[in-house]
Design a protein around this motif. Structure first.
Motif, PDB file in Angstrom:
ATOM      1  N   GLY A  58      99.517 -19.089  79.081  1.00  0.00           N
ATOM      2  CA  GLY A  58     100.704 -18.432  79.614  1.00  0.00           C
ATOM      3  C   GLY A  58     101.995 -18.832  78.951  1.00  0.00           C
ATOM      4  O   GLY A  58     103.011 -18.170  79.130  1.00  0.00           O
ATOM      5  N   HIS A  59     101.978 -19.923  78.202  1.00  0.00           N
ATOM      6  CA  HIS A  59     103.188 -20.362  77.524  1.00  0.00           C
ATOM      7  C   HIS A  59     103.584 -19.385  76.414  1.00  0.00           C
ATOM      8  O   HIS A  59     104.748 -19.046  76.269  1.00  0.00           O
ATOM      9  N   ILE A  60     102.616 -18.934  75.649  1.00  0.00           N
ATOM     10  CA  ILE A  60     102.880 -17.985  74.569  1.00  0.00           C
ATOM     11  C   ILE A  60     102.166 -16.683  74.891  1.00  0.00           C
ATOM     12  O   ILE A  60     100.966 -16.676  75.164  1.00  0.00           O
ATOM     13  N   MET A  61     102.925 -15.595  74.869  1.00  0.00           N
ATOM     14  CA  MET A  61     102.375 -14.284  75.199  1.00  0.00           C
ATOM     15  C   MET A  61     102.755 -13.287  74.104  1.00  0.00           C
ATOM     16  O   MET A  61     103.822 -13.393  73.505  1.00  0.00           O
ATOM     17  N   ASP A  62     101.897 -12.322  73.894  1.00  0.00           N
ATOM     18  CA  ASP A  62     102.148 -11.238  72.941  1.00  0.00           C
ATOM     19  C   ASP A  62     102.909 -10.129  73.671  1.00  0.00           C
ATOM     20  O   ASP A  62     102.358  -9.470  74.547  1.00  0.00           O
ATOM     21  N   LEU A  63     104.163  -9.940  73.319  1.00  0.00           N
ATOM     22  CA  LEU A  63     104.983  -8.895  73.933  1.00  0.00           C
ATOM     23  C   LEU A  63     105.329  -7.795  72.940  1.00  0.00           C
ATOM     24  O   LEU A  63     106.262  -7.021  73.146  1.00  0.00           O
ATOM     25  N   SER A  64     104.543  -7.701  71.871  1.00  0.00           N
ATOM     26  CA  SER A  64     104.832  -6.700  70.841  1.00  0.00           C
ATOM     27  C   SER A  64     104.695  -5.278  71.368  1.00  0.00           C
ATOM     28  O   SER A  64     105.364  -4.366  70.875  1.00  0.00           O
ATOM     29  N   ASP A  65     103.881  -5.075  72.400  1.00  0.00           N
ATOM     30  CA  ASP A  65     103.716  -3.719  72.946  1.00  0.00           C
ATOM     31  C   ASP A  65     104.952  -3.219  73.689  1.00  0.00           C
ATOM     32  O   ASP A  65     105.076  -2.028  73.941  1.00  0.00           O
ATOM     33  N   ILE A  66     105.891  -4.110  74.012  1.00  0.00           N
ATOM     34  CA  ILE A  66     107.119  -3.695  74.689  1.00  0.00           C
ATOM     35  C   ILE A  66     108.371  -4.055  73.882  1.00  0.00           C
ATOM     36  O   ILE A  66     109.463  -4.171  74.428  1.00  0.00           O
ATOM     37  N   GLY A  67     108.190  -4.231  72.580  1.00  0.00           N
ATOM     38  CA  GLY A  67     109.336  -4.477  71.707  1.00  0.00           C
ATOM     39  C   GLY A  67     109.630  -5.930  71.412  1.00  0.00           C
ATOM     40  O   GLY A  67     110.569  -6.240  70.680  1.00  0.00           O
ATOM     41  N   GLY A  68     108.851  -6.830  71.989  1.00  0.00           N
ATOM     42  CA  GLY A  68     109.043  -8.250  71.734  1.00  0.00           C
ATOM     43  C   GLY A  68     108.242  -8.701  70.527  1.00  0.00           C
ATOM     44  O   GLY A  68     107.809  -7.890  69.709  1.00  0.00           O
ATOM     45  N   HIS A  69     108.063  -9.999  70.439  1.00  0.00           N
ATOM     46  CA  HIS A  69     107.308 -10.580  69.335  1.00  0.00           C
ATOM     47  C   HIS A  69     105.892 -10.932  69.785  1.00  0.00           C
ATOM     48  O   HIS A  69     105.614 -11.073  70.974  1.00  0.00           O
ATOM     49  N   ARG A  70     105.041 -11.105  68.816  1.00  0.00           N
ATOM     50  CA  ARG A  70     103.654 -11.463  69.106  1.00  0.00           C
ATOM     51  C   ARG A  70     103.538 -12.847  69.745  1.00  0.00           C
ATOM     52  O   ARG A  70     102.700 -13.083  70.600  1.00  0.00           O
ATOM     53  N   PHE A  71     104.383 -13.762  69.340  1.00  0.00           N
ATOM     54  CA  PHE A  71     104.370 -15.123  69.880  1.00  0.00           C
ATOM     55  C   PHE A  71     105.685 -15.362  70.619  1.00  0.00           C
ATOM     56  O   PHE A  71     106.600 -15.963  70.074  1.00  0.00           O
ATOM     57  N   THR A  72     105.750 -14.884  71.860  1.00  0.00           N
ATOM     58  CA  THR A  72     106.951 -15.049  72.681  1.00  0.00           C
ATOM     59  C   THR A  72     106.709 -16.192  73.661  1.00  0.00           C
ATOM     60  O   THR A  72     105.720 -16.192  74.397  1.00  0.00           O
ATOM     61  N   THR A  73     107.623 -17.156  73.659  1.00  0.00           N
ATOM     62  CA  THR A  73     107.461 -18.341  74.507  1.00  0.00           C
ATOM     63  C   THR A  73     107.989 -18.083  75.915  1.00  0.00           C
ATOM     64  O   THR A  73     109.015 -17.423  76.102  1.00  0.00           O
ATOM     65  N   HIS A  74     107.253 -18.632  76.888  1.00  0.00           N
ATOM     66  CA  HIS A  74     107.595 -18.485  78.292  1.00  0.00           C
ATOM     67  C   HIS A  74     107.602 -19.844  78.979  1.00  0.00           C
ATOM     68  O   HIS A  74     106.749 -20.689  78.705  1.00  0.00           O
ATOM     69  N   CYS A  75     108.544 -19.995  79.875  1.00  0.00           N
ATOM     70  CA  CYS A  75     108.590 -21.174  80.731  1.00  0.00           C
ATOM     71  C   CYS A  75     108.412 -20.700  82.163  1.00  0.00           C
ATOM     72  O   CYS A  75     108.366 -19.499  82.440  1.00  0.00           O
ATOM     73  N   LEU A  76     108.310 -21.643  83.047  1.00  0.00           N
ATOM     74  CA  LEU A  76     108.371 -21.358  84.480  1.00  0.00           C
ATOM     75  C   LEU A  76     109.611 -22.047  85.018  1.00  0.00           C
ATOM     76  O   LEU A  76     109.919 -23.174  84.612  1.00  0.00           O
ATOM     77  N   ILE A  77     110.307 -21.369  85.913  1.00  0.00           N
ATOM     78  CA  ILE A  77     111.375 -22.047  86.641  1.00  0.00           C
ATOM     79  C   ILE A  77     110.989 -22.048  88.114  1.00  0.00           C
ATOM     80  O   ILE A  77     110.348 -21.126  88.609  1.00  0.00           O
ATOM     81  N   ARG A  78     111.369 -23.125  88.786  1.00  0.00           N
ATOM     82  CA  ARG A  78     111.098 -23.253  90.220  1.00  0.00           C
ATOM     83  C   ARG A  78     112.438 -23.437  90.920  1.00  0.00           C
ATOM     84  O   ARG A  78     113.181 -24.366  90.603  1.00  0.00           O
ATOM     85  N   VAL A  79     112.727 -22.520  91.847  1.00  0.00           N
ATOM     86  CA  VAL A  79     113.993 -22.561  92.565  1.00  0.00           C
ATOM     87  C   VAL A  79     113.744 -22.406  94.061  1.00  0.00           C
ATOM     88  O   VAL A  79     112.759 -21.809  94.471  1.00  0.00           O
ATOM     89  N   ARG A  80     114.661 -22.944  94.821  1.00  0.00           N
ATOM     90  CA  ARG A  80     114.614 -22.782  96.278  1.00  0.00           C
ATOM     91  C   ARG A  80     115.626 -21.702  96.637  1.00  0.00           C
ATOM     92  O   ARG A  80     116.763 -21.719  96.180  1.00  0.00           O
ATOM     93  N   GLY A  81     115.183 -20.763  97.472  1.00  0.00           N
ATOM     94  CA  GLY A  81     116.047 -19.669  97.896  1.00  0.00           C
ATOM     95  C   GLY A  81     117.254 -20.172  98.657  1.00  0.00           C
ATOM     96  O   GLY A  81     117.101 -20.962  99.585  1.00  0.00           O
ATOM     97  N   ARG A  82     118.426 -19.742  98.281  1.00  0.00           N
ATOM     98  CA  ARG A  82     119.655 -20.194  98.922  1.00  0.00           C
ATOM     99  C   ARG A  82     119.774 -19.665 100.351  1.00  0.00           C
ATOM    100  O   ARG A  82     120.451 -20.256 101.167  1.00  0.00           O
ATOM    101  N   LYS A  83     119.122 -18.550 100.638  1.00  0.00           N
ATOM    102  CA  LYS A  83     119.133 -17.972 101.983  1.00  0.00           C
ATOM    103  C   LYS A  83     117.838 -18.267 102.729  1.00  0.00           C
ATOM    104  O   LYS A  83     117.863 -18.684 103.881  1.00  0.00           O
ATOM    105  N   SER A  84     116.702 -18.055 102.069  1.00  0.00           N
ATOM    106  CA  SER A  84     115.396 -18.182 102.732  1.00  0.00           C
ATOM    107  C   SER A  84     114.901 -19.617 102.811  1.00  0.00           C
ATOM    108  O   SER A  84     114.115 -19.950 103.690  1.00  0.00           O
TER     109      SER A  84
END
Length: 168
Positions: A32-58
């Motif tokens: 999941g860190h590297i994904m192929d996004l060439s089918d939607i205009g991105g690059h074949r080796f697109t890097t992804h991170c995860l962010i974890r946040v706490r909802g300010r309201k919920s």
């Protein structure tokens, strides 16, 4: 782009984000860190991170997979929401917090954040457009100024898990 047209863009890849998030979490970041996004205009080796946040309201914990760039040892993410007219909720949640948790592949960190301004913001934006060219079309499609966030990883933490989701 309206919120409706941004939603239509996501319809072309139903449940993609959910499946991506599950893959990333269940593998501990080995997938999941590297994904192929060439089918939607991105690059074949697109890097992804995860962010974890706490909802300010919920108060609920949410985890989001996002494209990121490494710029001089800092992590850059873009609050594009596919060019929708409103910023993503995670952006508002980050702004309401001093820290954000981030996972890159098999490592996770507590990070501080900032929004670059002026010339730095322009330089960071151009860097992220080179990392994911559709950002340029997203910006052209909306009247809002798409935010970029720069994260500075500080303290190493445990990688994220599915049990982190929606905890109060």
């Amino acid at each position: 782009m309206t919120d409706d047209s941004a939603a239509a863009t996501h319809e072309g890849r139903p449940d993609w984000m959910t499946k991506h998030l599950q893959t990333y979490l269940r593998s501990g970041g080995t997938q999941g860190h590297i994904m192929d996004l060439s089918d939607i205009g991105g690059h074949r080796f697109t890097t992804h991170c995860l962010i974890r946040v706490r909802g300010r309201k919920s108060g609920l914990t949410r985890i989001f997979p996002l494209i990121y760039g490494d710029l001089g040892g800092e992590v850059v993410i873009v609050a594009s929401k596919g060019g929708a007219d409103r910023n993503p909720d995670w952006y508002h949640n980050i702004r309401a917090s001093q820290h954000v948790d981030i996972q890159i592949a098999t490592q996770a960190f507590r990070a501080t954040w900032r929004e670059p301004e002026f010339e730095e913001r322009h330089r960071v934006w151009e860097f992220m457009v080179s990392a994911y060219p559709p950002y340029l079309a997203y910006q052209r499609a909306t009247s809002r100024h798409i935010p970029v966030i720069v994260l500075s990883p500080e303290t190493e933490i445990n990688v994220f898990s599915e049990s982190d989701l929606q905890s109060g």
